[in-house]
Write a protein that holds these residues in place. Structure first.
Motif, PDB file in Angstrom:
ATOM      1  N   SER A 199       0.835  -1.205   0.000  1.00  0.00           N
ATOM      2  CA  SER A 199       0.000   0.000   0.000  1.00  0.00           C
ATOM      3  C   SER A 199       0.867   1.252   0.000  1.00  0.00           C
ATOM      4  N   PHE A 200       2.009   1.210   0.689  1.00  0.00           N
ATOM      5  CA  PHE A 200       2.936   2.343   0.669  1.00  0.00           C
ATOM      6  C   PHE A 200       3.435   2.602  -0.749  1.00  0.00           C
ATOM      7  N   LEU A 201       3.794   1.553  -1.464  1.00  0.00           N
ATOM      8  CA  LEU A 201       4.254   1.714  -2.841  1.00  0.00           C
ATOM      9  C   LEU A 201       3.150   2.249  -3.750  1.00  0.00           C
ATOM     10  N   THR A 202       1.926   1.813  -3.493  1.00  0.00           N
ATOM     11  CA  THR A 202       0.801   2.310  -4.279  1.00  0.00           C
ATOM     12  C   THR A 202       0.610   3.799  -4.087  1.00  0.00           C
ATOM     13  N   TYR A 203       0.651   4.248  -2.845  1.00  0.00           N
ATOM     14  CA  TYR A 203       0.449   5.679  -2.578  1.00  0.00           C
ATOM     15  C   TYR A 203       1.640   6.515  -3.038  1.00  0.00           C
ATOM     16  N   MET A 204       2.829   5.944  -3.040  1.00  0.00           N
ATOM     17  CA  MET A 204       3.976   6.660  -3.587  1.00  0.00           C
ATOM     18  C   MET A 204       3.859   6.791  -5.120  1.00  0.00           C
ATOM     19  N   LEU A 205       3.329   5.756  -5.764  1.00  0.00           N
ATOM     20  CA  LEU A 205       3.103   5.822  -7.210  1.00  0.00           C
ATOM     21  C   LEU A 205       2.033   6.853  -7.541  1.00  0.00           C
TER      22      LEU A 205
END
Length: 91
Positions: free
Chosen positions: A4-10
């Motif tokens: 989820s962290f990677l998703t929000y960073m994307l």
């Protein structure tokens, strides 16, 4: 949690690039990065349904919708009309 962290960073990267695209655009007719807010909105809606109502998903949904509905001031208030080539009669 890291996914989820990677998703929000994307999503953040897409929104930042789409926000700064008005400074780097040379030919307004060919605005290729204009697809990024659409992808960010789709990704934030998908993240909302996948990971639930987290504070990040609640914050990113209206933010990505704002970028989706935003028209840069350089195109909106330039005073120029977009002239399209008239269609030729096929007869």
């Amino acid at each position: 949690m890291f996914d989820s962290f990677l998703t929000y960073m994307l999503i953040s990267a897409m929104l930042i690039i789409s926000g700064f695209r008005i400074f780097f655009i040379r030919i307004p007719r060919y605005d290729t990065p204009a697809i990024l807010p659409v992808l960010a909105l789709i990704l934030s809606v998908a993240a909302f349904f996948i990971w639930g109502a987290t504070p990040y998903s609640i914050a990113y949904l209206p933010l990505s919708f704002y970028f989706f509905s935003y028209e840069p001031a350089s195109n909106a208030s330039s005073g120029r009309k977009t002239h399209h080539r008239p269609l030729r009669n096929s007869i």
